[in-house]
Design a protein around this motif. Structure first.
Motif: not given
Ligand code: 1HN
Length: 352
Positions: A77, A79, A98, A102, A113, A115, A121, A154, A156, A168, A170, A172
């Protein structure tokens, strides 16, 4: 020199039985509560997070520069983290959340991926990109609020001709706090599409639900895009009414199946301040990230004052008094940890 310090310490400990005691119990991993009680149980929140502003024009230059240094695929990513100056090194914009900006360039993909961290967004710039969530794509348009709930696959991609930039958000720091982070890569870079674009919105986001569909209060919504066009329709309509003195016209995004926040850890809001409107001071315990989507306004956070305009991003820490003066009709997007605080009985607000 080393000896001098040791001697000084020894003599101060000798002359200071409490300090000597603290030093001895420290070896047993104990420490006296009475030295820290006030800081542990403050009279009111005293966040180490600071009020901070990121001007979009500058942010965009910097993220475009990253576009020349690394590809989205190399980066996974691409970012730039917006780090609160009071929380340096923690990848946090508030204690619990967080934020990052991006960039995805034409032809690029950001591989699939999932998580346990939940993500949102807010699309800021450019056209032609999509986000896919659990096998359905949505075209990203400016102002769209899109979610990828915990543990949903997800990815992109940018099928257009312009760089596309989004914010973004999150949870986190929250997931880190709970030591509950899990992640895995998808089987391929881009998920296979299993439903047509718009399917989720038609099934779950049009004042109807599949006949046998029920959700518990903490389940995330299946609606994963809240199109800006619909948000603007609502704001335009309700702006004919009287604004709340502290908030203007403010709506919260919801899971339409439950009325709760779209995701259990992050709440999101849209807000219209009519031209010339000045809000009364307001504070709440949810540290909040704002994006100015339209218009311009003066924003006062405690002793800090900014003039914010289109696409600027700012953060208001817990319990800091906040005041707006809109120079023009102004539309704000915001997100915070409010649903977590509310479900724990820790959310408070004060209308000053
Ligand atoms: C993540 O999965 C995205 O999917 C963006 O676009 C920022 C920051 C930390 C961990 C996973 C994304 C992220 C992230």
């Amino acid at each position: 020199m080393h000896n001098t310090i040791k001697t000084a310490e020894a003599s101060s400990a000798a002359g200071n039985p409490r300090q000597d005691y603290y030093d001895r119990i420290a070896q047993d991993h104990m420490t006296p509560l009475w030295e820290v009680l006030g800081a542990l149980v403050p009279k009111s929140p005293n966040s180490p997070a600071q009020a901070a502003l990121w001007r979009y024009a500058h942010l965009r230059d910097k993220v475009m520069e990253a576009g020349r240094l690394i590809t989205a695929e190399q980066a996974e990513r691409r970012v730039l983290i917006l780090e609160n100056p009071g929380l340096a090194g923690q990848s946090a914009i508030t204690q619990s959340l967080y934020a990052g900006l991006q960039l995805i360039l034409p032809g690029e993909v950001a591989p699939a991926h999932r998580h346990t961290q939940s993500a949102l967004r807010l699309v800021m710039d450019g056209e032609g990109a999509y986000t896919a969530v659990d096998g359905e794509r949505t075209t990203m348009r400016r102002g769209d609020f899109i979610i990828t709930p915990s543990w949903t696959f997800h990815d992109h991609g940018n099928l257009g001709e312009q760089p596309v930039v989004w914010l973004d958000g999150l949870d986190i720091p929250t997931v880190r706090f709970f030591d509950a982070g899990f992640a895995e890569h998808g089987q391929s870079a881009s998920q296979d599409t299993v439903r047509a674009e718009g399917d989720a919105l038609a099934r779950y986001g049009n004042n109807m639900l599949p006949v046998d569909f029920y959700q518990g209060p903490a389940e995330p919504t299946r609606v994963f895009v809240y199109p800006f066009a619909r948000t603007m329709e609502s704001l335009a309509m309700i702006s004919a009414g009287k604004p709340d003195p502290h908030l203007g016209h403010k709506l919260r995004y919801v899971n339409p199946a439950t009325g709760a926040s779209p995701m259990p850890t992050i709440g999101a809001f849209t807000q219209r301040l009519p031209a010339g409107f000045e809000t009364r001071p307001y504070r709440s315990t949810d540290g909040t990230v704002y994006v100015c989507l339209e218009g311009e306004a003066t924003v006062a956070v405690g002793d800090t004052e900014w003039h914010v305009q289109r696409d600027d991003i700012f953060v208001v820490p817990s319990w800091q008094p906040l005041k707006f003066l809109a120079k023009r009709d102004t539309t704000l997007f915001s997100f915070s940890d409010r649903p977590m605080l509310q479900s724990l009985g820790l959310w408070r607000e004060a209308r000053l």
